[in-house]
Every structure is written in C-alpha cells, then in structure tokens.
Write a protein that holds these residues in place. Structure first.
Motif, PDB file in Angstrom:
ATOM      1  N   PRO A 181       0.826  -1.205   0.000  1.00  0.00           N
ATOM      2  CA  PRO A 181       0.000   0.000   0.000  1.00  0.00           C
ATOM      3  C   PRO A 181       0.867   1.264   0.000  1.00  0.00           C
ATOM      4  CG  PRO A 181       0.113  -0.933   2.192  1.00  0.00           C
ATOM      5  CD  PRO A 181       0.883  -1.865   1.303  1.00  0.00           C
ATOM      6  N   CYS A 210       2.407   4.232   1.633  1.00  0.00           N
ATOM      7  CA  CYS A 210       2.706   4.433   3.053  1.00  0.00           C
ATOM      8  C   CYS A 210       3.984   5.250   3.206  1.00  0.00           C
ATOM      9  CB  CYS A 210       2.884   3.077   3.739  1.00  0.00           C
ATOM     10  SG  CYS A 210       3.300   3.217   5.492  1.00  0.00           S
ATOM     11  N   ALA A 223       4.715   6.116   6.611  1.00  0.00           N
ATOM     12  CA  ALA A 223       4.740   6.146   8.077  1.00  0.00           C
ATOM     13  C   ALA A 223       6.152   6.281   8.652  1.00  0.00           C
ATOM     14  CB  ALA A 223       4.039   4.912   8.634  1.00  0.00           C
ATOM     15  N   PRO A 224       7.144   5.523   8.152  1.00  0.00           N
ATOM     16  CA  PRO A 224       8.472   5.616   8.790  1.00  0.00           C
ATOM     17  C   PRO A 224       9.139   6.985   8.640  1.00  0.00           C
ATOM     18  CG  PRO A 224       8.266   3.572   7.551  1.00  0.00           C
ATOM     19  CD  PRO A 224       7.095   4.431   7.159  1.00  0.00           C
ATOM     20  N   CYS A 282       7.537   1.336  12.248  1.00  0.00           N
ATOM     21  CA  CYS A 282       6.079   1.244  12.136  1.00  0.00           C
ATOM     22  C   CYS A 282       5.650   0.022  12.948  1.00  0.00           C
ATOM     23  CB  CYS A 282       5.641   1.116  10.672  1.00  0.00           C
ATOM     24  SG  CYS A 282       6.087  -0.474   9.952  1.00  0.00           S
ATOM     25  N   PHE A 338       4.739  -2.883  12.121  1.00  0.00           N
ATOM     26  CA  PHE A 338       5.021  -4.230  11.640  1.00  0.00           C
ATOM     27  C   PHE A 338       6.486  -4.510  11.313  1.00  0.00           C
ATOM     28  CE2 PHE A 338       0.459  -3.705  10.531  1.00  0.00           C
ATOM     29  CZ  PHE A 338       0.004  -4.626  11.462  1.00  0.00           C
ATOM     30  N   ILE A 339       7.323  -3.495  11.412  1.00  0.00           N
ATOM     31  CA  ILE A 339       8.740  -3.707  11.101  1.00  0.00           C
ATOM     32  C   ILE A 339       9.562  -3.377  12.340  1.00  0.00           C
ATOM     33  CG2 ILE A 339      10.672  -3.000   9.638  1.00  0.00           C
ATOM     34  CD1 ILE A 339       8.665  -2.408   7.421  1.00  0.00           C
ATOM     35  N   ILE A 387      12.982   0.368   3.401  1.00  0.00           N
ATOM     36  CA  ILE A 387      11.510   0.379   3.382  1.00  0.00           C
ATOM     37  C   ILE A 387      11.032   1.277   2.232  1.00  0.00           C
ATOM     38  CG2 ILE A 387       9.428   1.033   4.648  1.00  0.00           C
ATOM     39  CD1 ILE A 387      11.030   0.484   7.261  1.00  0.00           C
ATOM     40  N   ALA A 400       7.352  -7.106   4.501  1.00  0.00           N
ATOM     41  CA  ALA A 400       6.272  -6.780   5.441  1.00  0.00           C
ATOM     42  C   ALA A 400       5.279  -5.793   4.821  1.00  0.00           C
ATOM     43  CB  ALA A 400       6.850  -6.197   6.717  1.00  0.00           C
ATOM     44  N   CYS A 401       5.772  -4.919   3.945  1.00  0.00           N
ATOM     45  CA  CYS A 401       4.882  -3.888   3.380  1.00  0.00           C
ATOM     46  C   CYS A 401       3.814  -4.506   2.472  1.00  0.00           C
ATOM     47  CB  CYS A 401       5.704  -2.849   2.624  1.00  0.00           C
ATOM     48  SG  CYS A 401       6.796  -1.908   3.710  1.00  0.00           S
ATOM     49  N   CYS A 406       0.987  -5.680   4.535  1.00  0.00           N
ATOM     50  CA  CYS A 406       0.583  -4.752   5.592  1.00  0.00           C
ATOM     51  C   CYS A 406      -0.914  -4.437   5.541  1.00  0.00           C
ATOM     52  CB  CYS A 406       1.373  -3.452   5.447  1.00  0.00           C
ATOM     53  SG  CYS A 406       1.014  -2.291   6.759  1.00  0.00           S
ATOM     54  N   CYS A 463      -2.045  -1.969   7.747  1.00  0.00           N
ATOM     55  CA  CYS A 463      -2.167  -0.738   8.542  1.00  0.00           C
ATOM     56  C   CYS A 463      -1.236   0.347   8.026  1.00  0.00           C
ATOM     57  CB  CYS A 463      -1.857  -1.078  10.004  1.00  0.00           C
ATOM     58  SG  CYS A 463      -2.316   0.192  11.167  1.00  0.00           S
ATOM     59  N   ALA A 464      -1.178   0.524   6.715  1.00  0.00           N
ATOM     60  CA  ALA A 464      -0.322   1.547   6.148  1.00  0.00           C
ATOM     61  C   ALA A 464      -0.876   2.929   6.494  1.00  0.00           C
ATOM     62  CB  ALA A 464      -0.256   1.388   4.628  1.00  0.00           C
TER      63      ALA A 464
HETATM   64  S1  SF4 Z   1       4.809  -2.426   7.026  1.00  0.00           S
HETATM   65 FE1  SF4 Z   1       2.985  -1.170   6.626  1.00  0.00          FE
HETATM   66  S2  SF4 Z   1       3.127   0.570   8.019  1.00  0.00           S
HETATM   67 FE2  SF4 Z   1       5.145  -0.390   7.897  1.00  0.00          FE
HETATM   68  S3  SF4 Z   1       6.216   0.789   6.282  1.00  0.00           S
HETATM   69 FE3  SF4 Z   1       5.325  -1.036   5.337  1.00  0.00          FE
HETATM   70  S4  SF4 Z   1       3.334  -0.347   4.546  1.00  0.00           S
HETATM   71 FE4  SF4 Z   1       4.022   1.180   6.056  1.00  0.00          FE
END
Ligand code: SF4
Ligand code: SF4
Length: 322
Positions: free
Chosen positions: A252, A254, A256-257, A272, A274-275, A302, A309-310, A313, A315-316
């Motif tokens: 997705p 994202c 976030a980081p 984030c 999940f990482i 990332i 993990a992305c 994911c 919860c992006a």
């Molecule tokens: S795991 Fe999800 S929240 Fe974390 S950087 Fe990737 S897409 Fe974004």
C-alpha cells in the motif's frame, strides 16, 4: 541511507505489553509482562520537543493498565503534546476522570456488534462493559471513535458495526483487516490462530458487507464518519483475496516511517507497527536513536520497497504534507 529525521508528526508509545482483553488474534495478554519505565518517557521528552512531535498515541497492550500512565500523560502534556488513547475500553468507565483530564481523543477497539461476536473475538463477555465505557466517554465530551479489525468472526457484521457506532454516539468508525501475516506482531510467539484470517467461503460475506455499507451508509462514507474511502475498504477484500492466493499482493501507499515512530515498552524503536527497528532508546535520546546509521539504512530499504512486510501490511499510513 535515508535522510536524517528532523521532524516527526506522530509517536506511538506501547505503554505496556499487558492487556486485560483476550483477543484471539493477539498474544500480549498471554505473554506480555513489560511496562514502559517512567524514566523512558522522561528520556524521550527532549527529542519529542526537538522533533516537533504533535501527537502521541498511547497504545500497548492496554495503556490504562500501566500504573503510572497518568504521570506519563502529565509529563507529555506539559510539553504541549496532544494525547490520543487507543484502548480496549474495559477500564474506560472506571478511569474516565483521568482519561478526560489528560487525553484529547480516544479510539476504542470494538470488533463485535453483539455480545456473542464480541466474546468470540475478544475472549471476554464484556460487550456491555465496553459499550458503557464508550457512552460514558461520549457523555464526558471526549471525541471517541471505534476501530474494527475485520476477521472471520465479524466479516458479516460490518454494517451492524456502523449502526452500533451511531447508536453509541461516537464520532466515527474505521476498519482494517486483522493482521495474520506478521508472526512477531501483537506479542505473538507463534503464527496467528486459524480462526482469524478469512477463508474462501468468507469472501462473499465480506463483499456483501462492503456492498451494504456502500448502499446504506453512503453519507457516512462521504462525510468521513467511516474513516476509509470505499476504495480503501475494498482493499481489505483485495488483501484477503491475495492472502488466499486469489490475487496479487501489492504494497500500500505508506510513508509512516518518514513521519512517525513507534516505541515499545522496553524502549526499542520501530519504524512502524510491523517492522522491527535496530535501535533502543539510549542516552542520546530519540533523535540519536532514530538517526543511527542502521535505522536510516532500514528506512531507506523500506522506502525502496525492499521490505516484504509492506506487501502484507494491513495498517499503512500516508501523512499528507502538513
Ligand atoms: S509495514 Fe505497513 S506501516 Fe510499515 S512501512 Fe510497510 S506499509 Fe508502512
Ligand atoms: S489486540 Fe489489543 S486489546 Fe486485544 S489482547 Fe491484544 S493488545 Fe489487548
């Protein structure tokens, strides 16, 4: 290497790994022991200020179980930070005075529209307790939203959850797919149990739920009462199909980081939810930990799409320019 972070919008603190809920998708309640030390919050304060952090999300585990959460909230608010509480809601009514005094915004995880489905998913016969807490928070004038993780146990109930949100008088509701892909998330020490992820026979139920929301809650979608756009809700369906091998997995959008950070109860950093990060909060504080070379290399990887993990994911987050 990713550029140094000189500004952050949101920091999430896992105040504790303990929880008084018993969700089937999570193991914090089984294995969680660690509480964040008050000293960790004190150590964070200069960095939160220097990085211009606007909002701190108090999460966990169940943050209201932390014996010193009020002291921590007081320290954070003294810096001008806005606090957002993510709670299972079981202790909300009991601690309402403190919550109303210290928190600007509350999100309650409420995955079932009935006492039976709530108990199935969250492992406790506590639907009415949580609803009473939500009503009390609304009466106290707090902005409250509900958050639903979509899974086998509630896939047919999504329109009923929107109706429940209206009935409770909250400001809105959001939906995200339950995470089953990240074995280490939610304190898990083993893969998520079988009853959480959607199966092929659940896909028509999900499609019917989403159709019903689009048809009967168009105003809620257009007005933002439902936080996700129709397209973002349909991503839950696409994600479920991909998990079942019926479609492509796509990462997705994202960032976030680059705009937020997560700090675990023991002081470890994550870019984030999940990482896992590479650093622990140390004497150099938040800025030094965030900008350690290994952490910058991780953010670069990332951003380059090099983290599996992305793709998985649920919860992006996309931070629009301030
Ligand atoms: S795991 Fe999800 S929240 Fe974390 S950087 Fe990737 S897409 Fe974004
Ligand atoms: S998912 Fe959240 S509310 Fe449920 S047991 Fe885990 S930490 Fe507690």
């Amino acid at each position: 290497m990713a550029p140094e972070l000189v500004q952050l919008r949101l920091v999430t603190l896992y105040l504790t790994e303990r929880c008084n809920s018993r969700c089937v998708s999570c193991d914090y309640w089984r294995h969680g022991r660690q509480d964040m030390a008050l000293a960790t919050v004190q150590q964070l304060l200069p960095g939160l200020k220097a990085l211009g952090v606007e909002q701190v999300l108090l999460s966990g585990g169940e943050p209201l179980l932390h014996p010193h959460w009020v002291e921590m909230a007081t320290l954070l608010r003294a810096q001008g930070l806005k606090l957002w509480l993510l709670t299972a809601g079981l202790a909300l009514a009991k601690q309402l005075d403190d919550v109303a005094r210290h928190v600007e915004q509350v999100t309650v995880s409420l995955d079932g529209a009935t006492a039976a489905s709530y108990a199935r998913i969250r492992g406790l016969d506590a639907f009415e307790v949580v609803c009473a807490g939500v009503r009390a928070a609304v009466r106290a004038g707090l902005p409250v939203t509900l958050r639903v993780t979509v899974q086998r146990g509630n896939v047919a109930e999504l329109p009923a959850l929107v109706r429940l949100a209206h009935g409770l008088g909250v400001n809105g509701i959001s939906f995200l797919a339950a995470d089953v892909a990240h074995d280490e998330a939610f304190g898990r020490q083993a893969p998520a149990p079988d009853g959480v992820a959607l199966r092929p026979e659940d896909l028509p139920l999900l499609a019917a739920s989403l159709d019903a929301i689009e048809q009967t809650h168009a105003d809620d979608l257009a007005g933002g009462f439902i936080a996700e756009s129709p397209a973002k809700l349909r991503r839950i369906e696409a994600h479920a199909r991909a998990r079942l091998g019926l479609g492509p997995l796509t990462a997705p959008r994202c960032n976030a980081p680059a705009h937020s950070a997560v700090i675990e109860a023991d002081g470890r950093l994550r870019p984030c939810f999940f990482i896992g990060g590479t650093q622990r909060l140390g004497a150099g504080g938040l800025e030094a930990a965030l900008n350690a070379p290994a952490e910058r290399r991780l953010r670069a990887a990332i951003a380059a799409g090099a983290q599996a993990a992305c793709e998985r994911c649920v919860c992006a987050k996309w931070f629009a320019p301030a």
